[in-house]
Design an enzyme around this catalytic site. Structure first.
Site, short mmCIF file in Angstrom:
data_model
loop_
_atom_site.label_atom_id
_atom_site.label_comp_id
_atom_site.label_asym_id
_atom_site.label_seq_id
_atom_site.Cartn_x
_atom_site.Cartn_y
_atom_site.Cartn_z
N LYS A 75 -15.30 -13.91 22.80
CA LYS A 75 -14.59 -14.55 21.68
C LYS A 75 -14.40 -16.04 21.95
O LYS A 75 -14.61 -16.88 21.08
CB LYS A 75 -13.24 -13.88 21.45
N CYS A 93 -8.75 -13.92 23.69
CA CYS A 93 -8.11 -12.77 24.33
C CYS A 93 -8.58 -11.47 23.71
O CYS A 93 -9.04 -11.45 22.57
CB CYS A 93 -6.60 -12.79 24.20
N ASP A 94 -8.41 -10.41 24.48
CA ASP A 94 -8.66 -9.08 23.95
C ASP A 94 -7.75 -8.10 24.67
O ASP A 94 -7.62 -8.15 25.90
CB ASP A 94 -10.11 -8.66 24.12
N THR A 95 -7.11 -7.23 23.91
CA THR A 95 -6.19 -6.25 24.46
C THR A 95 -6.76 -4.85 24.26
O THR A 95 -7.21 -4.51 23.16
CB THR A 95 -4.81 -6.35 23.78
N GLY A 127 -7.33 -9.20 28.50
CA GLY A 127 -8.17 -10.21 29.11
C GLY A 127 -7.93 -11.54 28.42
O GLY A 127 -7.77 -11.57 27.18
#
Length: 185
Positions: A51, A67-69, A104
């Site tokens: 991203k 970010c990625d959750t 992340g």
């Protein structure tokens, strides 16, 4: 230095506002292609980096935060629910149990790119079917990994680690990464 949040999440925008007074929002648009062979922490980091890199490609003189959750329960990755039934089933499965939330974060400046993750252990309350149905009908779980928001009352019994990580942006980690990319070289 100009900053960009590569996410449309209002929760991430609010949390980033705690550490950055000014930034713009340019959400990444590429499909989240997941390499299922990666460990969950590496997967969250790879998605965050993807991203970040997508938005940075069009903004190479700015600092981009991606970010990625993901939610992990018994080794299984739980994403955002497909529909209300999926949300109900996910919440029923997590009821009274413990899982992990991993976010992340990738921060990329014209000088440097840093990627790391935060991990929080979360234990749910025992949720009745009626509670789950009302929560799902509210629409709140539909845009959240694991089908819930820690900030929504009555769901989480306790957690160990970063609260803001579970919301979607680990503030302390993000601040440390931003500090790390502010230096040349």
């Amino acid at each position: 230095m100009d900053y960009i949040l590569a996410s449309a999440s209002p929760r991430r925008k609010e949390l980033l506002g705690q550490i950055l007074p000014k930034f713009e929002v340019i959400p990444a648009t590429a499909d989240e292609k997941v390499n299922m062979s990666l460990f969950p922490d590496k997967m969250a980091c790879a998605l965050a980096e993807s991203k970040c890199d997508e938005v940075f490609a069009n903004n190479p003189y700015k600092t981009v935060i991606g970010c990625d959750t993901i939610v992990v329960f018994n080794g299984k990755i739980l994403g955002k629910p497909k529909d209300k039934e999926d949300a109900f089933n996910t919440l029923k499965m997590l009821s009274g149990k413990t899982h992990f939330v991993i976010t992340g974060v990738c921060v990329r400046s014209p000088f440097k790119k840093l990627v790391d993750f935060d991990k929080t252990e979360v234990k749910f309350n025992i949720l009745s079917d009626e509670f789950i149905k009302q929560y799902v009908d509210s629409g709140s779980p539909m845009d959240k990994a694991g089908s819930y928001g820690i900030q929504d009352g009555g769901i989480v019994n306790e957690y160990y680690g970063s609260y803001t990580n579970v919301v979607g942006l680990p503030v302390n980690l993000t601040k440390n990464l931003l500090d790390g990319v502010r230096t040349e070289k």
